[in-house]
Design a protein around this motif. Structure first.
Motif, mmCIF file in Angstrom:
data_model
loop_
_atom_site.group_PDB
_atom_site.id
_atom_site.type_symbol
_atom_site.label_atom_id
_atom_site.label_comp_id
_atom_site.label_asym_id
_atom_site.label_seq_id
_atom_site.Cartn_x
_atom_site.Cartn_y
_atom_site.Cartn_z
ATOM 1 N N GLU A 53 0.862 -1.191 0.000
ATOM 2 C CA GLU A 53 0.000 0.000 0.000
ATOM 3 C C GLU A 53 0.896 1.239 0.000
ATOM 4 O O GLU A 53 2.047 1.179 0.439
ATOM 5 N N PHE A 71 -2.540 0.544 -4.364
ATOM 6 C CA PHE A 71 -2.264 -0.669 -3.579
ATOM 7 C C PHE A 71 -2.368 -1.915 -4.453
ATOM 8 O O PHE A 71 -3.089 -1.931 -5.450
ATOM 9 N N ARG A 73 -3.204 -6.018 -4.019
ATOM 10 C CA ARG A 73 -3.659 -7.086 -3.134
ATOM 11 C C ARG A 73 -3.779 -8.365 -3.972
ATOM 12 O O ARG A 73 -4.657 -8.489 -4.821
ATOM 13 N N THR A 119 -11.353 -0.650 -2.994
ATOM 14 C CA THR A 119 -10.786 -0.752 -1.644
ATOM 15 C C THR A 119 -10.876 -2.180 -1.169
ATOM 16 O O THR A 119 -11.852 -2.882 -1.441
ATOM 17 N N ASN A 123 -8.861 -3.298 4.374
ATOM 18 C CA ASN A 123 -8.221 -2.007 4.638
ATOM 19 C C ASN A 123 -8.450 -1.617 6.105
ATOM 20 O O ASN A 123 -9.531 -1.815 6.649
ATOM 21 N N TRP A 139 -2.978 -4.264 6.974
ATOM 22 C CA TRP A 139 -3.113 -3.003 6.235
ATOM 23 C C TRP A 139 -3.274 -1.823 7.177
ATOM 24 O O TRP A 139 -4.018 -1.891 8.152
ATOM 25 N N ALA A 143 -5.039 0.636 1.632
ATOM 26 C CA ALA A 143 -5.457 -0.373 0.650
ATOM 27 C C ALA A 143 -6.698 0.142 -0.074
ATOM 28 O O ALA A 143 -7.792 -0.449 -0.029
#
Ligand code: MTE
Length: 394
Positions: A53, A71, A73, A119, A123, A139, A143
């Motif tokens: 992030e 970010f 993921r 998102t 997050n 996080w 994020a």
């Protein structure tokens, strides 16, 4: 329609070659095929798989988050996909199951773009530690990112395939390989059919090939991903290779077992809990940074806020407190306001000699106020309590 940076001719006029040229062209093959994202501006939270992030200050520089600060993921590998060999399958409750190449997808359907915030449901997970630490990627509040996505609308492809009356959900499958507890599987998501068939420019689910005017990078799902405005990032499946129309949510691990709000690891409870779809009303302070030394009697505070992903909601008020929530100062919006996108804000906040922290909370157009505390859940999703940044008085 015309894309702000790449004209229709760029993307479509040269046909699918347009997008392939973008992918193979000046960006450079090695960059697009690298398993390492362009992570200059990111803080790695996990090396393998790569999860990272940006520092929070980066988020408030621009409403549209640059790819380098966006970010990443990923639950597993970053697959290497040759766009010329790539195919997308559409099957299940459709009249005409089909397999389509990337070139055909781009040529056959009108291009569509949307700006939407992604998102991660995890997050702010690290903040659950104040109640009880949860596992998973820890996080901070970064994020999240807002980007312009370009591709074709899912609804157009589904209408072409012909959706049967019994259809209730649409499943997405990615090409990545994930290994957990000696089991190997791929990532998948699913969304209710009503969301899949949305046609509005802000709300339509996209099959995206581009992010902020460039071909998707490998880390963000090259060559094709879904982007589901208003839904948690897990439903925006990267490296998409199959769409299945069904009468039920996907049995994929990431729909059936995780990304659910449950207080404990209880298989029966997990099985009967609905998957998370929309994100939650949230806001966070990005500047000043946690631990900052503050001089003087005022501070400029900046951050983001996001509605809960429901159609028609907008952020009505953002307030910042320098005395632990006893008094609040309203913030001004400093960005465009658009459905399913975050807003950026700024507030000039008076400090007291005793100020130890800055706190933010948001209220949406339905009157919903961000809660002071977020209920605990064992996977650490959807943390949306008031965001607090500790500061020192210099
Ligand atoms: N798609 C695949 N195939 N594999 C993944 O691991 N992660 C999901 C989603 N799509 C994931 C995926 C999650 S949890 C999030 S939050 C977003 O992708 C993140 O998208 P980004 O990495 O482009 O920011």
């Amino acid at each position: 329609m015309t894309h702000p940076q790449l004209s229709r001719r760029d993307v479509l006029g040269r046909g699918a070659l347009g997008i392939l040229a973008v992918a193979y062209g000046s960006g450079g093959r090695s960059r697009l095929w690298s398993a390492e994202p362009e992570n200059g501006d990111l803080i790695a939270r996990q090396a393998t798989p790569f999860n990272a992030e940006p520092p929070l200050a980066k988020l408030v520089e621009k409403w549209m988050t640059p790819v380098n600060s966006f970010f990443v993921r990923s639950h597993g590998t970053v697959p290497e996909i040759d766009p010329k060999q790539f195919t997308l399958k559409v099957e299940g409750l459709v009249d005409k199951p089909l397999t389509i190449s990337l070139a055909e997808l781009i040529e056959r359907f009108p291009s569509a773009s949307t700006t939407a915030t992604l998102t991660c449901a995890g997050n702010r997970r690290s903040e659950f530690a104040a109640i009880k630490k949860v596992g998973g990627v820890q996080w901070d509040a970064g994020a999240i990112g807002n980007a312009e996505w370009l591709g074709v609308r899912l609804v157009d492809l589904l209408k072409h395939a012909g959706v049967k009356a019994e259809a209730r959900h649409v499943w997405f499958d990615g090409s990545d390989v994930i290994t957990e507890k000696n089991e190997t599987f791929s990532f998948g998501g699913s969304i209710p059919i009503e969301k899949a068939l949305v046609t509005t420019p802000t709300g339509a689910t996209l099959l995206a090939t581009q992010m902020n005017g460039q071909a998707l990078t490998a880390a963000h799902g090259f060559p094709l991903r879904t982007v589901v405005p208003g839904f948690i990032g897990a439903r925006s499946v990267k490296w998409l290779n199959k769409i299945t129309v069904s009468d039920r949510p996907s049995p994929n691990h990431y729909v059936a077992d995780v990304y659910k709000l449950v207080p404990e690891e209880n298989a029966e409870l997990i099985a009967k809990t609905s998957p998370i779809y929309e994100f939650m009303l949230n806001s966070a302070i990005c500047l000043p940074a946690s631990g900052a030394n503050l001089n003087g009697d005022r501070v400029n505070v900046k951050g983001f806020a996001l509605t809960n992903g429901t159609t028609g909601r907008s952020i009505k008020q953002i307030e910042v407190s320098a005395d632990g929530g006893q008094t609040w100062v309203p913030a001004k919006l400093t960005s465009p306001v658009r459905d399913f996108c975050w807003v950026l804000w700024s507030a000039d906040v008076p400090l007291t000699p005793k100020t130890e922290s800055l706190v933010v909370r948001a209220t949406d157009s339905s009157g919903e106020v961000q809660p002071q505390a977020s209920p605990w859940n064992y996977k650490g999703y959807q943390f949306n309590g008031w965001h607090k940044v500790s500061v020192k008085r210099a």
